[in-house]
Every structure is written in structure tokens, then in C-alpha cells.
Design a protein around this motif. Structure first.
Motif, short mmCIF file in Angstrom:
data_model
loop_
_atom_site.label_atom_id
_atom_site.label_comp_id
_atom_site.label_asym_id
_atom_site.label_seq_id
_atom_site.Cartn_x
_atom_site.Cartn_y
_atom_site.Cartn_z
N LYS A 163 -13.31 4.03 -0.29
CA LYS A 163 -12.27 2.97 -0.23
C LYS A 163 -11.03 4.06 -0.60
CE LYS A 163 -15.12 -0.15 -2.98
NZ LYS A 163 -15.08 -1.30 -3.99
N VAL A 164 -10.84 4.81 -1.04
CA VAL A 164 -9.69 5.32 -1.23
C VAL A 164 -9.17 5.33 0.29
CG1 VAL A 164 -8.60 7.71 -1.39
CG2 VAL A 164 -10.51 6.72 -2.87
N GLU A 165 -9.30 5.77 1.52
CA GLU A 165 -9.39 6.18 2.92
C GLU A 165 -8.67 4.75 3.33
OE1 GLU A 165 -12.08 9.59 4.88
OE2 GLU A 165 -12.32 7.46 4.83
N VAL A 166 -9.24 3.20 3.11
CA VAL A 166 -9.25 1.96 3.23
C VAL A 166 -7.82 1.79 2.73
CG1 VAL A 166 -9.91 -0.10 3.62
CG2 VAL A 166 -11.95 1.31 4.21
N ALA A 167 -7.87 2.36 1.30
CA ALA A 167 -6.64 1.41 0.79
C ALA A 167 -5.21 2.00 1.00
CB ALA A 167 -6.56 1.68 -0.80
N HIS A 168 -5.60 3.56 1.33
CA HIS A 168 -4.52 4.40 1.99
C HIS A 168 -4.49 3.87 3.30
CE1 HIS A 168 -2.54 9.04 3.15
NE2 HIS A 168 -1.96 7.81 2.91
N LEU A 169 -4.46 3.33 3.71
CA LEU A 169 -4.49 2.77 5.38
C LEU A 169 -3.37 1.56 5.22
CD1 LEU A 169 -4.29 3.03 8.44
CD2 LEU A 169 -6.31 1.47 8.50
N HIS A 170 -4.10 0.52 4.43
CA HIS A 170 -3.65 -0.87 4.11
C HIS A 170 -2.13 -0.41 3.19
CE1 HIS A 170 -7.24 -2.01 5.52
NE2 HIS A 170 -7.23 -3.77 5.42
N GLU A 171 -1.46 0.42 2.24
CA GLU A 171 -0.80 0.91 1.58
C GLU A 171 -0.03 1.01 2.22
OE1 GLU A 171 -1.52 3.58 -1.79
OE2 GLU A 171 -3.14 1.90 -2.70
N ALA A 172 0.22 1.78 2.84
CA ALA A 172 0.86 2.04 4.48
C ALA A 172 1.45 1.27 5.30
CB ALA A 172 -0.28 3.52 4.92
N ALA A 173 0.71 0.54 5.71
CA ALA A 173 0.60 -0.33 6.39
C ALA A 173 1.73 -1.81 5.71
CB ALA A 173 -0.75 -1.58 6.63
N GLU A 174 2.43 -1.58 4.53
CA GLU A 174 2.63 -2.42 4.17
C GLU A 174 3.83 -2.26 4.12
OE1 GLU A 174 1.04 -2.96 0.08
OE2 GLU A 174 -0.50 -3.90 0.79
N ARG A 175 3.90 -1.01 4.13
CA ARG A 175 5.86 -0.31 4.07
C ARG A 175 6.37 -0.35 5.32
NH1 ARG A 175 5.80 5.65 2.44
NH2 ARG A 175 8.21 5.75 2.50
N LEU A 176 5.75 -1.20 6.51
CA LEU A 176 5.68 -1.65 8.09
C LEU A 176 6.38 -2.83 8.40
CD1 LEU A 176 3.72 0.50 9.73
CD2 LEU A 176 6.21 1.11 9.58
N PRO A 177 7.42 -2.95 8.81
CA PRO A 177 7.95 -4.88 9.43
C PRO A 177 7.08 -5.61 9.82
CG PRO A 177 8.64 -3.05 10.67
CD PRO A 177 8.08 -2.18 9.96
N PHE A 178 5.71 -6.16 9.30
CA PHE A 178 4.69 -6.51 10.39
C PHE A 178 3.31 -7.14 9.32
CE2 PHE A 178 5.45 -2.68 12.80
CZ PHE A 178 5.33 -3.30 14.51
N SER A 179 3.23 -8.72 9.16
CA SER A 179 3.02 -9.26 8.30
C SER A 179 1.51 -9.99 8.84
CB SER A 179 3.85 -10.80 7.86
OG SER A 179 2.81 -11.63 7.31
#
Length: 629
Positions: A267-283
């Protein structure tokens, strides 16, 4: 009352469907072509005609009439060509007018929603729009019992496309874009297109200038459910709500990788991946990866939204125009590295095209039984494609068109073929189907691959291998990398529906990649040594081989062991183990042609003495998922 046979066709199919910059354009073309053909069928039925081939999808026709109750159609399912039994007072012109009116009704809905308020200062735009909308479709019909009548009628070419001037469309070659500018002028083009881009969001890219046909394909999902138009023969045509999200080529390439991460990662790895993705300009809202089964199921247990697949590929992250924030890029790369999956997803996906073989004679002998078999077949295809994590573009008659992840395409093709054979068996008939799979790098233009798929199917699988065959091409950024084809009976493991070449690839995938790569890089040189000299005068399969089959296997088995494959292994591979791997590999490297009228096995499937390296290269491609190591 004496009945006549009415033949109808609507085109251009390739010009409307295959000219696609995005997978969504591809889906839209097929979907709308089916909708228009369905409208034509309905007008025939309203004139008391009976569609005799193919069997019409009654649920689809109910949705066209606004009476649908089940799940609405999501992909094309009505062929662009059909025939019907009609009475003496039947009016073919009403069917033609139906298609034209349906298309105009859809186009006008798009115009009213998106273009009318923007184009008051551009009077030429409406002229271009009307000219293109009214001049696009090629509709042909004929009446008579000879099935060749329609092909003869099409050769007349009475429908000629309008003359197109000015700047051309970014998607559909030869058609003028809608601003009406005579010569390229970036500033003036942006004055016209930028307000539309602002309104349409990611439906219109910064470098896209579209013609009327391409614009309708791109934007129709936003107003399709508002269609309600009176048709000839006294009936009303409807649209319905459709989901415009279509898996992109990046989504298809990333699907299995992402599903594995979400399903197996912490869950930590998946959450980290998604949090990092939110900083990029792709919805995530622009992404269709959640429409692929493996991803949809993986996310069911997660409390996060699905990712936009663009954030998972290095060529996107390293492009400053796409990702201008270096810190955000570093963060997502760090999150991907933490997953310990040896890097990013492999940047390849697959297009699957399938088509029945030589149905004409069978139709003449057993018309209704063939229609029943095809109806049974096409109703089962969507489930098969979904099970293999694919996105179905079209399934109607004996044709199938689907987009799939690299890992799933071969087995999906084999399962669809088995479904086709079973469907005809239930009617006491026998028929075969051929397949073409195009593996493409995500950076390869989609239009190029779509345009090549029919050539691969018709010229290589059908004509080149004698039908009931599968053909594969791999496209890398530099162009075509390999081509392999084999009759289905020689491609499948005996008494199984598994492909031999996939099984071989799985075995080599277990090797240390640097050693198996070394072996495959040398195999071309070895084949040149083993092959007989080319002699065009010799009949297929009768070339004079320099080495016997056993000698060739033994030589390559020694090469395989010498590649260093045993390094670090506790249980070393022996020469017998190497032979067991090389023998099936060489079988898939020898071209085989199918001659169905022969009874003797060797004469029915004559085998070339030559070895073609593309079979081995396909094994390497599948084993490494296209990634060079």
C-alpha cells in the motif's frame, strides 16, 4: 409476391476508420460506420424487407430506434455491407437517403455544440463543413441474385470526393481543415483553433487542425445521446450515451505492468506512486486504462484513482514539453524504481485483425446457417477480448478488430479462432478464420500501423500461407522489425489452443537476458550458414538443404550452451536440454504453406528447407517484451 435481393454497401471504410491519430479516432470511425449501416438496415426492415446476411443484431437495432433496454452498444457491430430480400415496391433511394440524413443530423449536432458560436467571423468554415459532410460517403446498391453485382456497381465510382484546397487536416489526409486559410499561417490558424482547444480540452491537441469529418469523429460522444431525427420510411433515429474514454496506446502497453503493481505492491508503494503522479500534468480523467479488465479489477481493492499511463513511460517523462517540472519527474522515477520491477513498462501494444476465409461459396450453399453461426460468433467475441485485457473496436459478421496489451494478443487470437470454429460446428458447418497481429511501439504513428494491418492479413496470412493462418509484424520506431506467419495447425500445440511460439518465448524468458540475447544476435549468422542457396526454380519445400534437420538442431544447441546460459546455475543445462529448446524454435522458423485440398499431411503443409530468422527474433521480442537489454 416475387422478391428481389437488395445488396448495399457503405464506404470508404479504410478512409473513415483507419485514418486515426488516436485510438479514440479508430474506435469512433468503426462505431459511427456501424451506426449508419444499422440505420440503413432499419429502413430496409421498415419497407418490409428481410435482412438475410448478416443476421442483424436486434438489440442494436432497438437502440437505434430509441427502444434499447439492455447495455447500450459500445463498439461497432453492424457490417458496412449487407443483403436483404425485398418486395417489388421497395425503394432503394430511401436507404441511401437514410444514411445521408443520419450523418447530417449527427454533424449538425456537433456543429451546434462546438463550432457555431466560434465561426461567426469565419464564413468559409460553414461552406467547408457542408461540402465535406455532404461529399464524403460512397454509397452503392444493386438489385439481383448475383452476389458480384455490388462489386460491379462499386467499380462505376459515381461518387467523387469534392476538390479540397487550403491547409490539410492533421488526421485525414487530403481534406481541408476548417479555418479556411489558403496558405499556412501559424498565427492565424491559432486565432481560429485556440478558442476551440480551450473549449474542447484534451480532445484537440495543440498541433491539430481538423476537417469536418475528423472533427465529428473526435467530438460526437459529447452530443450523441441528443440525436433524434426523422428518417425515410417513417421511423425515428436515436443515439445514446457513449463513454468517450478509450484506452490509448500507452494504456495498452502499461496495462499488465500497472495491474501487477496495484495488485501485488504494498500500500505504501502504490500510494507513493500515485502521489508522485499527481504532481505531473496528466489527468486520470483523460485516461482509458481503467476500461481494461486487469486494471479495473486491480483497482477494485484500492482507495486511489487509477493513473494516467503517460506518467509511466520514460520518453514522456524526459520530454520537457510534456513534463516541465524536473522535480516532479525525479519523484515519479524514484517511485517506479522503488517497485523493483526492472524499470518502466515495455512500450509496445498490439492490434488484432481477424477475418473469415472464403465464405462466399459456403454462403451460397448454406446462407441461413452461416448467418446463424456468425451471429453466435460475434456475440461471444466481446467477452473473449475483455478476458484478455483488450478493447474491442469492432465485431460483426466474420470480422474482428481489437486493441490489446502485448502479452495477451496471441492467446486472444487463438481463443477467437476456436470460438469461430465452434460457432460453425454448431450449425454442422466447417469454416476457418485468419488473423493478423501488429505489435507496435507507442511512438509509431497509429495510422501507419492500421493501414498495414489489412495487407498483413490479406497478403501474408491468407495468400502467403494458404488461409487459416496467423501473421505477425513488429514495428519499432525505426520501422518494421520482423514478420512471421504460420498456418494455425502448425502454430498451435497439438491438442491444445496454446501457441508454440508463445511457449518457446516463455522458456527463453526464464534465461538470464544477457545470455539469451547473445544467442539470438548470432542466430542470423548461423541461419545463413545452414540455409540452402536461393534458387527460384525449385518448388516450395524441395530446396537442397546443406545440413540435415538433426545437424542444424545440434549445431544451434551447442551455440546456445556456449552463450553462457549455464553461468551461475546450480543445475547445468545438458546438450539434451538445449536440443529440446532449439528443436521447436527451428520448427517455427521454417515457413509452412497450407494447401487445404491435399489429404497427405506433408503435401497439405509443405515445409521450406530454409530457416527465416524472423521466427527467432519474434521469440526474443516476446520473451523480452520488445525491450533491448
Amino acid at each position: 409476391m416475387t422478391q428481389k435481393t437488395f445488396h448495399f454497401t457503405l464506404g470508404p471504410v479504410q478512409g473513415f476508420v483507419a485514418q486515426a491519430r488516436r485510438t479514440r479516432d479508430f474506435w469512433a470511425g468503426s462505431f459511427l460506420l456501424s451506426w449508419l449501416a444499422g440505420a440503413a438496415m432499419q429502413t430496409v426492415i421498415k419497407q418490409k424487407g428481410d435482412i438475410v446476411f448478416p443476421t442483424p443484431d436486434k438489440d442494436y437495432l432497438k437502440w437505434i430506434q430509441g427502444q434499447g433496454r439492455k447495455e447500450p452498444p459500445r463498439q461497432g457491430g453492424i457490417p458496412n455491407r449487407f443483403k436483404a430480400k425485398v418486395d417489388q415496391d421497395f425503394k432503394p433511394e430511401s436507404v441511401v437517403e437514410t444514411v445521408k440524413q443520419a450523418w447530417r443530423a449527427l454533424a449538425e449536432a456537433v456543429w451546434q455544440k462546438d463550432l457555431q458560436r466560434h465561426c461567426q467571423l469565419y464564413p468559409a468554415t460553414r461552406e467547408i463543413w457542408d461540402r465535406q459532410i455532404n461529399g464524403f460517403w460512397e454509397i452503392a446498391w444493386a438489385i439481383g441474385d448475383d452476389d458480384s453485382l455490388l462489386d460491379q456497381r462499386k467499380n462505376w465510382r459515381t461518387q467523387l470526393p469534392p476538390t479540397e484546397a487550403g491547409i490539410k487536416c492533421s488526421v485525414m489526409s487530403g481534406w481541408q481543415e476548417l479555418s479556411g486559410l489558403v496558405a499556412p499561417n501559424r498565427e492565424e490558424l491559432n486565432k481560429f483553433w485556440q478558442p476551440l482547444r480551450n473549449d474542447c480540452g484534451r480532445d484537440l491537441a495543440e498541433d491539430e487542425n481538423l476537417c469536418a469529418i475528423a472533427f465529428v469523429k473526435r467530438r460526437f460522444p459529447h452530443c450523441f445521446d441528443q440525436i433524434k431525427a426523422s428518417m425515410p420510411s417513417d421511423w425515428t433515429l436515436y443515439g445514446w450515451k457513449v463513454n468517450p474514454q478509450t484506452p490509448s496506446t500507452l494504456d495498452l502497453a502499461a496495462a499488465n505492468w500497472l495491474a501487477r503493481v496495484v495488485d501485488k505492491g504494498s500500500k505504501v508503494e502504490v500510494a507513493h506512486l500515485h502521489e508522485a503522479a499527481e504532481r505531473l500534468p496528466f489527468s486520470p480523467g483523460d485516461c482509458g486504462v481503467n476500461r481494461l479488465r486487469c486494471v479495473e479489477e486491480a483497482y477494485k481493492t484500492q482507495e486511489v484513482r487509477h493513473l494516467n499511463s503517460s506518467v509511466l513511460f520514460s520518453h514522456v517523462l524526459d520530454n520537457p514539453n510534456e513534463c516541465p517540472d524536473p522535480a516532479a519527474v525525479r519523484e515519479i522515477k524514484k517511485a517506479i524504481k522503488a517497485l523493483k520491477l526492472n524499470g518502466f513498462p515495455a512500450p509496445f501494444y498490439a492490434i488484432l485483425l481477424m477475418d473469415g476465409d472464403s465464405l462466399g461459396e459456403l454462403l451460397r450453399k448454406s446462407g441461413s446457417a452461416v448467418s446463424n453461426a456468425l451471429d453466435r460468433f460475434t456475440k461471444q467475441v466481446p467477452k473473449i477480448v475483455c478476458q484478455h485485457n483488450g478493447f474491442l473496436i469492432y465485431a460483426g459478421g466474420d470480422d474482428v478488430l481489437a486493441l490489446l496489451p502485448l502479452e495477451d494478443a496471441l492467446q486472444c487470437a487463438a481463443d477467437i479462432r476456436q470460438c469461430y470454429l465452434d460457432a460453425f460446428k454448431t450449425q454442422g458447418l466447417s469454416s476457418t478464420i485468419s488473423a493478423a497481429i501488429e505489435y507496435a511501439h507507442v511512438k509509431t504513428p497509429l495510422t501507419r500501423i492500421l493501414g498495414d494491418a489489412h495487407h498483413l492479413l490479406d497478403d501474408i496470412a491468407k495468400e502467403g500461407r494458404g488461409r487459416d493462418a496467423i501473421a505477425v509484424r513488429v514495428w519499432k520506431p525505426g520501422g518494421q522489425a520482423l514478420e512471421w506467419a504460420m498456418p494455425w495447425e502448425k502454430a498451435l500445440i497439438k491438442d491444445s489452443n496454446q501457441l508454440k511460439i508463445a511457449q518457446i518465448a516463455n522458456q527463453f524468458a526464464g534465461d538470464k537476458s544477457e545470455f539469451s540475447s547473445k544467442f539470438f544476435y548470432r542466430i542470423r549468422e548461423r541461419f545463413d550458414l545452414l540455409n540452402p542457396e536461393k534458387n527460384k526454380q525449385e518448388e516450395w519445400g524441395n530446396e537442397s538443404a546443406i545440413f540435415s534437420e538433426d545437424d542444424a538442431i545440434a549445431l544451434l544447441a551447442v551455440d546456445y550452451l556456449a552463450s553462457g546460459i549455464n553461468e551461475g546455475l546450480r543445475d547445468k543445462l545438458k546438450i539434451k536440454d538445449a536440443v529440446d529448446r532449439i528443436k521447436p524454435l527451428l520448427e517455427q522458423c521454417r515457413p509452412v504453406i497450407r494447401r487445404p485440398n491435399e489429404s497427405n499431411e506433408e503435401k497439405k503443409f509443405p515445409k521450406s528447407k530454409r530457416l527465416e530468422v524472423d521466427g527467432a527474433l519474434l521469440v526474443r521480442f516476446l520473451a523480452h517484451k520488445g525491450v533491448e537489454r
